[in-house]
Enzyme design. Structure first.
Site, PDB file in Angstrom:
ATOM      1  N   ASP A  87      29.653 -30.112 -35.575  1.00  5.91           N
ATOM      2  CA  ASP A  87      30.524 -30.144 -34.396  1.00  5.91           C
ATOM      3  C   ASP A  87      30.972 -28.724 -34.086  1.00  5.91           C
ATOM      4  OD1 ASP A  87      31.852 -32.029 -32.531  1.00  5.91           O
ATOM      5  OD2 ASP A  87      33.663 -31.054 -33.267  1.00  5.91           O
ATOM      6  N   TYR A  94      19.451 -34.077 -29.652  1.00  7.49           N
ATOM      7  CA  TYR A  94      19.937 -33.731 -28.319  1.00  7.49           C
ATOM      8  C   TYR A  94      19.859 -32.222 -28.083  1.00  7.49           C
ATOM      9  CZ  TYR A  94      23.027 -33.641 -24.214  1.00  7.49           C
ATOM     10  OH  TYR A  94      23.557 -33.456 -22.964  1.00  7.49           O
ATOM     11  N   ARG A 126      33.192 -39.613 -26.289  1.00  7.80           N
ATOM     12  CA  ARG A 126      33.581 -38.267 -25.892  1.00  7.80           C
ATOM     13  C   ARG A 126      35.099 -38.159 -25.896  1.00  7.80           C
ATOM     14  NH1 ARG A 126      28.923 -36.792 -21.429  1.00  7.80           N
ATOM     15  NH2 ARG A 126      28.883 -39.019 -20.979  1.00  7.80           N
ATOM     16  N   VAL A 147      37.625 -36.919 -24.062  1.00  5.67           N
ATOM     17  CA  VAL A 147      38.544 -37.291 -22.977  1.00  5.67           C
ATOM     18  C   VAL A 147      38.666 -38.800 -22.873  1.00  5.67           C
ATOM     19  CG1 VAL A 147      38.934 -37.231 -20.481  1.00  5.67           C
ATOM     20  CG2 VAL A 147      38.193 -35.158 -21.671  1.00  5.67           C
ATOM     21  N   GLN A 166      34.056 -23.923 -31.032  1.00 10.35           N
ATOM     22  CA  GLN A 166      34.469 -23.314 -29.766  1.00 10.35           C
ATOM     23  C   GLN A 166      33.446 -23.629 -28.691  1.00 10.35           C
ATOM     24  OE1 GLN A 166      34.837 -19.122 -30.997  1.00 10.35           O
ATOM     25  NE2 GLN A 166      36.956 -19.235 -30.316  1.00 10.35           N
TER      26      GLN A 166
END
Length: 318
Positions: free
Chosen positions: A274, A146, A187, A189, A277
């Site tokens: 990952d 990606y 994801r 959220v 920040q």
């Protein structure tokens, strides 16, 4: 504003479906192209009757022969769960798909916008990230399909600009959330909200101190449209995202308080590559587009929680 025929690749996806609605509301003809790998026709259920909407099942890694005035090139799974499931196809979608859409834009003399990503910055060593930063990206990791796919797509867009004077726009999209997210997209959220609504512990990867900046989808779509309508000399890349930064622990606490099911938090190891920040510098978006996010996190989360509550209720009835 005169009616325009607009192609939206990935138009049945999360961001794409919101963009399609906005364009239809403005009176344009909209052609949605999607292979439904991570998108869904259900995301457009409320506008399927609109005579100005056409939906074509098509994979952008194959050429497309249509007549359009503008192209929003959003096609590509954006959540790690989906893009890591078939990483070769993810890279092909970003690279071959961009070549095909740029070729279409060249033939039809259409303006074309690429939905790039903050992932081009990798795990950044500069904070916040502005558009001049070249990034800190692992080219061989599990997220590289990606990250590097989008970096190559940006390269292609700017080479088409230099070689063919193509009117391009490149938006670097930071974390976006809102209705039409998939509950299983992995994801943060959607993961937090769905877990809380199901009365399950929220999973935080790492120690919870890593940060993200969350932009509500309506704000993001407004930024994309503003960028598309800039003069020929404006190409981007331009960051689109919310500059207000939150730790994963802060986000979890907000969701738990909002859903109020008394759930706790579980900590798991941080996945490979990952980023720790993520915060956009939106100086360019403010100056060039007159754009900045308006929806605060509490307001956007309330709308998103309500959406997932309805989705889960419908699933339990079904």
């Amino acid at each position: 504003m005169s009616e325009t025929r607009i192609l939206v690749t990935g138009g049945a996806g999360f961001i794409g479906s919101h963009l399609v609605r906005r364009l239809l509301d403005e009176g344009h003809e909209v052609l949605v192209v999607d292979n439904f790998y991570s998108g869904s026709r259900a995301n457009l259920a409320d506008v399927l009757h609109d005579p100005r909407l056409e939906i074509v099942r098509h994979d952008v890694t194959f050429p497309l022969y249509v007549e359009v005035d503008e192209i929003y090139h959003l096609a590509c799974p954006a959540s790690p769960v989906f893009y890591q499931r078939d990483p070769v196809q993810t890279t092909k979608t970003s690279v071959v798909g961009s070549i095909n859409m740029l070729g279409l834009a060249k033939r039809t003399k259409a303006k074309i916008l690429l939905s790039s990503t903050s992932e081009v910055y990798g795990d950044p060593q500069v904070h916040p990230q502005d558009e001049s930063y070249w990034g800190h990206v692992n080219p061989i990791g599990i997220r590289s399909c990606y990250d590097e796919g989008k970096r190559c797509a940006e390269t292609l867009f700017f080479d088409y600009r230099r070689q063919h004077d193509l009117p391009i726009k490149v938006a670097r999209i930071f974390n976006t959330y809102g209705p039409m997210m998939r509950p299983d997209d992995g994801r943060v959220v959607s993961n937090f909200i769905v877990s809380a609504l199901r009365g399950e512990p929220l999973t935080i990867y790492g120690d919870g101190t890593q940060t993200r900046s969350f932009c509500f989808v309506d704000d993001l779509v407004d930024g994309l449209i503003r960028l598309m309508r800039t003069p020929h000399e404006v190409t981007g890349p331009i960051n689109l995202g919310n500059p207000h930064e939150f730790t994963m622990t802060e986000l979890a606490e907000k969701v738990i308080a909002m859903v109020d099911t008394g759930v706790g938090v579980e900590y798991h190891p941080l996945p490979s590559d990952d980023p720790t920040q993520r915060q956009p510098d939106i100086t360019q978006a403010r100056g060039v587009l007159g754009w900045e996010p308006k929806v605060q996190l509490a307001e956007g989360l309330t709308t998103t929680v309500d959406y997932f509550r309805r989705q889960l209720a419908a699933q339990s009835v079904g």
